[in-house]
Design a protein around this motif. Structure first.
Motif, PDB file in Angstrom:
ATOM      1  N   GLN A  80       0.246 -36.418 -17.200  1.00 46.55           N
ATOM      2  CA  GLN A  80       0.833 -36.833 -15.933  1.00 46.55           C
ATOM      3  C   GLN A  80       0.160 -38.089 -15.377  1.00 46.55           C
ATOM      4  OE1 GLN A  80       2.388 -33.552 -13.399  1.00 46.55           O
ATOM      5  NE2 GLN A  80       0.996 -32.263 -14.554  1.00 46.55           N
ATOM      6  N   VAL A  81      -1.142 -38.168 -15.470  1.00 46.51           N
ATOM      7  CA  VAL A  81      -1.846 -39.382 -15.047  1.00 46.51           C
ATOM      8  C   VAL A  81      -1.505 -40.542 -15.978  1.00 46.51           C
ATOM      9  CG1 VAL A  81      -4.110 -40.449 -14.726  1.00 46.51           C
ATOM     10  CG2 VAL A  81      -3.698 -38.106 -13.943  1.00 46.51           C
ATOM     11  N   MET A  82      -1.402 -40.242 -17.270  1.00 48.30           N
ATOM     12  CA  MET A  82      -1.038 -41.259 -18.249  1.00 48.30           C
ATOM     13  C   MET A  82       0.332 -41.859 -17.937  1.00 48.30           C
ATOM     14  SD  MET A  82      -1.707 -42.621 -21.416  1.00 48.30           S
ATOM     15  CE  MET A  82      -0.802 -44.128 -21.342  1.00 48.30           C
ATOM     16  N   GLY A 116       0.228 -43.855 -14.644  1.00 44.19           N
ATOM     17  CA  GLY A 116      -0.501 -45.108 -14.806  1.00 44.19           C
ATOM     18  C   GLY A 116       0.339 -46.177 -15.491  1.00 44.19           C
ATOM     19  N   ARG A 117       1.130 -45.766 -16.469  1.00 45.08           N
ATOM     20  CA  ARG A 117       2.005 -46.730 -17.165  1.00 45.08           C
ATOM     21  C   ARG A 117       2.985 -47.374 -16.200  1.00 45.08           C
ATOM     22  NH1 ARG A 117       4.727 -44.591 -22.649  1.00 45.08           N
ATOM     23  NH2 ARG A 117       5.395 -46.775 -22.655  1.00 45.08           N
ATOM     24  N   VAL A 118       3.678 -46.556 -15.421  1.00 46.24           N
ATOM     25  CA  VAL A 118       4.699 -47.113 -14.540  1.00 46.24           C
ATOM     26  C   VAL A 118       4.070 -47.858 -13.365  1.00 46.24           C
ATOM     27  CG1 VAL A 118       6.471 -45.466 -15.217  1.00 46.24           C
ATOM     28  CG2 VAL A 118       4.962 -44.917 -13.302  1.00 46.24           C
ATOM     29  N   LEU A 119       2.877 -47.448 -12.939  1.00 43.51           N
ATOM     30  CA  LEU A 119       2.180 -48.175 -11.878  1.00 43.51           C
ATOM     31  C   LEU A 119       1.860 -49.596 -12.325  1.00 43.51           C
ATOM     32  CD1 LEU A 119       0.634 -48.425  -9.188  1.00 43.51           C
ATOM     33  CD2 LEU A 119      -1.347 -47.395 -10.343  1.00 43.51           C
ATOM     34  N   LEU A 120       1.269 -49.730 -13.507  1.00 38.41           N
ATOM     35  CA  LEU A 120       0.923 -51.050 -14.025  1.00 38.41           C
ATOM     36  C   LEU A 120       2.181 -51.871 -14.326  1.00 38.41           C
ATOM     37  CD1 LEU A 120      -2.021 -50.032 -16.356  1.00 38.41           C
ATOM     38  CD2 LEU A 120      -2.177 -51.435 -14.296  1.00 38.41           C
ATOM     39  N   LEU A 122       8.508 -40.814  -8.596  1.00 37.47           N
ATOM     40  CA  LEU A 122       8.809 -39.527  -9.221  1.00 37.47           C
ATOM     41  C   LEU A 122       7.576 -38.885  -9.850  1.00 37.47           C
ATOM     42  CD1 LEU A 122      12.196 -40.448 -10.963  1.00 37.47           C
ATOM     43  CD2 LEU A 122      11.909 -38.898  -9.023  1.00 37.47           C
ATOM     44  N   LEU A 123       6.712 -39.700 -10.424  1.00 35.56           N
ATOM     45  CA  LEU A 123       5.562 -39.172 -11.164  1.00 35.56           C
ATOM     46  C   LEU A 123       4.302 -39.022 -10.314  1.00 35.56           C
ATOM     47  CD1 LEU A 123       6.030 -41.257 -14.444  1.00 35.56           C
ATOM     48  CD2 LEU A 123       6.405 -38.795 -14.189  1.00 35.56           C
ATOM     49  N   LEU A 124       4.317 -39.540  -9.098  1.00 36.32           N
ATOM     50  CA  LEU A 124       3.115 -39.515  -8.264  1.00 36.32           C
ATOM     51  C   LEU A 124       2.611 -38.103  -7.958  1.00 36.32           C
ATOM     52  CD1 LEU A 124       0.990 -40.961  -6.583  1.00 36.32           C
ATOM     53  CD2 LEU A 124       2.627 -41.043  -4.682  1.00 36.32           C
ATOM     54  N   GLY A 167       2.739 -35.214  -9.577  1.00 38.00           N
ATOM     55  CA  GLY A 167       2.071 -34.610 -10.724  1.00 38.00           C
ATOM     56  C   GLY A 167       0.763 -35.298 -11.061  1.00 38.00           C
ATOM     57  N   ALA A 168       0.740 -36.624 -10.898  1.00 41.09           N
ATOM     58  CA  ALA A 168      -0.483 -37.373 -11.187  1.00 41.09           C
ATOM     59  C   ALA A 168      -1.591 -37.011 -10.196  1.00 41.09           C
ATOM     60  CB  ALA A 168      -0.190 -38.869 -11.140  1.00 41.09           C
ATOM     61  N   LEU A 169      -1.242 -36.880  -8.925  1.00 38.26           N
ATOM     62  CA  LEU A 169      -2.237 -36.500  -7.923  1.00 38.26           C
ATOM     63  C   LEU A 169      -2.768 -35.093  -8.179  1.00 38.26           C
ATOM     64  CD1 LEU A 169      -0.602 -37.918  -4.660  1.00 38.26           C
ATOM     65  CD2 LEU A 169      -2.578 -38.842  -5.903  1.00 38.26           C
ATOM     66  N   TRP A 170      -1.892 -34.195  -8.639  1.00 36.79           N
ATOM     67  CA  TRP A 170      -2.276 -32.808  -8.883  1.00 36.79           C
ATOM     68  C   TRP A 170      -3.303 -32.701 -10.017  1.00 36.79           C
ATOM     69  CZ3 TRP A 170      -1.672 -28.289  -6.455  1.00 36.79           C
ATOM     70  CH2 TRP A 170      -1.897 -27.120  -7.178  1.00 36.79           C
ATOM     71  N   THR A 171      -3.132 -33.530 -11.051  1.00 36.05           N
ATOM     72  CA  THR A 171      -4.016 -33.437 -12.222  1.00 36.05           C
ATOM     73  C   THR A 171      -5.096 -34.516 -12.241  1.00 36.05           C
ATOM     74  OG1 THR A 171      -2.460 -34.795 -13.520  1.00 36.05           O
ATOM     75  CG2 THR A 171      -2.185 -32.402 -13.614  1.00 36.05           C
ATOM     76  N   LEU A 172      -5.157 -35.352 -11.213  1.00 30.51           N
ATOM     77  CA  LEU A 172      -6.123 -36.453 -11.185  1.00 30.51           C
ATOM     78  C   LEU A 172      -7.575 -36.008 -11.349  1.00 30.51           C
ATOM     79  CD1 LEU A 172      -6.449 -39.520 -10.848  1.00 30.51           C
ATOM     80  CD2 LEU A 172      -6.600 -39.149  -8.366  1.00 30.51           C
ATOM     81  N   PRO A 173      -8.016 -34.909 -10.748  1.00 31.06           N
ATOM     82  CA  PRO A 173      -9.425 -34.515 -10.906  1.00 31.06           C
ATOM     83  C   PRO A 173      -9.838 -34.230 -12.362  1.00 31.06           C
ATOM     84  CG  PRO A 173      -8.441 -33.361  -9.045  1.00 31.06           C
ATOM     85  CD  PRO A 173      -7.319 -34.051  -9.780  1.00 31.06           C
ATOM     86  N   GLN A 174      -8.878 -33.888 -13.216  1.00 31.71           N
ATOM     87  CA  GLN A 174      -9.213 -33.588 -14.619  1.00 31.71           C
ATOM     88  C   GLN A 174      -9.209 -34.832 -15.514  1.00 31.71           C
ATOM     89  OE1 GLN A 174      -6.607 -31.454 -13.061  1.00 31.71           O
ATOM     90  NE2 GLN A 174      -8.437 -30.364 -12.354  1.00 31.71           N
ATOM     91  N   ALA A 175      -8.759 -35.975 -14.988  1.00 33.34           N
ATOM     92  CA  ALA A 175      -8.643 -37.189 -15.803  1.00 33.34           C
ATOM     93  C   ALA A 175     -10.022 -37.764 -16.114  1.00 33.34           C
ATOM     94  CB  ALA A 175      -7.786 -38.220 -15.081  1.00 33.34           C
ATOM     95  N   ASN A 176     -10.175 -38.237 -17.336  1.00 34.37           N
ATOM     96  CA  ASN A 176     -11.424 -38.847 -17.785  1.00 34.37           C
ATOM     97  C   ASN A 176     -11.180 -40.340 -18.026  1.00 34.37           C
ATOM     98  OD1 ASN A 176     -13.957 -39.363 -18.802  1.00 34.37           O
ATOM     99  ND2 ASN A 176     -13.613 -38.329 -20.761  1.00 34.37           N
ATOM    100  N   PHE A 177     -11.540 -41.169 -17.051  1.00 33.96           N
ATOM    101  CA  PHE A 177     -11.226 -42.597 -17.092  1.00 33.96           C
ATOM    102  C   PHE A 177     -12.277 -43.360 -17.898  1.00 33.96           C
ATOM    103  CE2 PHE A 177      -8.996 -41.068 -13.341  1.00 33.96           C
ATOM    104  CZ  PHE A 177      -7.754 -41.680 -13.474  1.00 33.96           C
ATOM    105  N   THR A 178     -12.242 -43.190 -19.205  1.00 37.24           N
ATOM    106  CA  THR A 178     -13.166 -43.915 -20.076  1.00 37.24           C
ATOM    107  C   THR A 178     -12.664 -45.340 -20.298  1.00 37.24           C
ATOM    108  OG1 THR A 178     -12.017 -43.306 -22.116  1.00 37.24           O
ATOM    109  CG2 THR A 178     -13.663 -41.746 -21.270  1.00 37.24           C
TER     110      THR A 178
END
Length: 296
Positions: A33-35, A38-42, A190-192, A194-205
């Motif tokens: 969901q973050v992935m 992030g694609r559509v945001l960029l 539309l995707l915001l 779900g992205a906010l819900w799973t954001l804490p689990q994202a690993n931004f390497t």
């Protein structure tokens, strides 16, 4: 089809072929969901800059149409492919993506924007054979997770194929850049959640962020703008034909950047895929040569 449009379709295939590689890299780290968000945001940021630079107005009065197009062509497929990337090798996802051509052909015929004929059906068949020769995929354990991921890819392909004739219809009253920017912005909304819900689990390497940046700017934003520019001049079925070439480039990029083994069928399969693409698009360089150099 003109040579420049055919060349542009091949270029799109090269960009989109890399996306399956980057999905496999970034999706396990960021989460689907973050992935996808992030694609559509960029992509939205990239296209918004172009809109401002070219002083092109946003097509807000067509927001209902843009929302429908966004759901089919961006939000749903991006999320489904990102989720499938957690469970399927990139080659399998690329192979299943070739069904876009079939769904596009059926949708185009349904909407009366194209016709099915023997040449196009033969092209579809050759394309599938060619992709199979290229990938020569090994066995995958047919458990519930794998089957569900494969079905997710097929549903995503159906969304892409169905959206193509609708995209072509939209180019009759909106500019390609405006459509690309509009559907990207709509997909972001539309995707915001779900992205906010799973954001804490994202690993931004750093690796994940580089993959996301390339996908957002190039394989999503700029590629969709180019795709819409091509759609204005070719049939919807022709516009979906890069799906046959995507596995060719996917295998090539994997070999170059990840050292993956190239199958023995790469050359025969690649030739069949190119022939299939020409049949589906109607591209014939010999006919063009005859036009440019008529006999006395």
């Amino acid at each position: 089809m003109k040579t420049r449009h055919f060349a542009q379709l091949v270029g799109l295939s090269a960009l989109w072929g890399a996306s399956f590689l980057f999905l496999r890299i970034a999706s396990p780290l960021l989460g689907p969901q973050v992935m996808a968000f992030g694609r559509v945001l960029l992509a939205t940021v990239t296209l918004a800059v172009l809109m401002a630079a070219l002083r092109e107005p946003w097509p807000w009065r067509h927001w209902r149409e843009l929302l429908r197009l966004s759901t089919l062509s961006l939000a749903a497929p991006f999320l489904l492919y990102a989720w499938a990337a957690l469970r399927l090798p990139a080659g399998y996802s690329a192979l299943l993506n070739t069904t876009v051509v079939l769904f596009g052909a059926l949708a185009s015929a349904w909407f009366g924007q194209d016709t099915l004929n023997a040449r196009k059906l033969l092209g579809c068949a050759l394309g599938f054979v060619g992709v199979g020769l290229i990938l020569q995929l090994g066995p995958v354990k047919p458990d519930a997770a794998t089957i569900t991921a494969a079905l997710a890819c097929i549903v995503a392909a159906a969304c892409y194929g169905t959206s193509t004739p609708l995209m072509k219809r939209a180019t009759n009253h909106m500019q390609p850049l405006a459509i690309a920017a509009g559907i990207s912005a709509a997909a972001m909304v539309l995707l915001l959640p779900g992205a906010l819900w799973t954001l804490p689990q994202a690993n931004f390497t750093p690796t994940a962020m580089v993959a996301l940046l390339i996908m957002g700017v190039f394989t999503s934003g700029l590629a969709y703008w180019l795709n819409l520019r091509i759609i204005r001049h070719v049939s919807p079925v022709a516009a979906t034909s890069p799906a046959f070439l995507i596995p060719v480039f996917g295998v090539t990029w994997g070999h170059i950047f990840l050292g993956e083994t190239v199958s023995s069928g790469i050359f025969a399969g690649g030739a069949l895929v190119l022939l299939a693409t020409a049949l589906v698009t109607g591209f014939n360089p010999l006919r063009r040569a005859e036009i440019d150099n008529p006999k006395p």
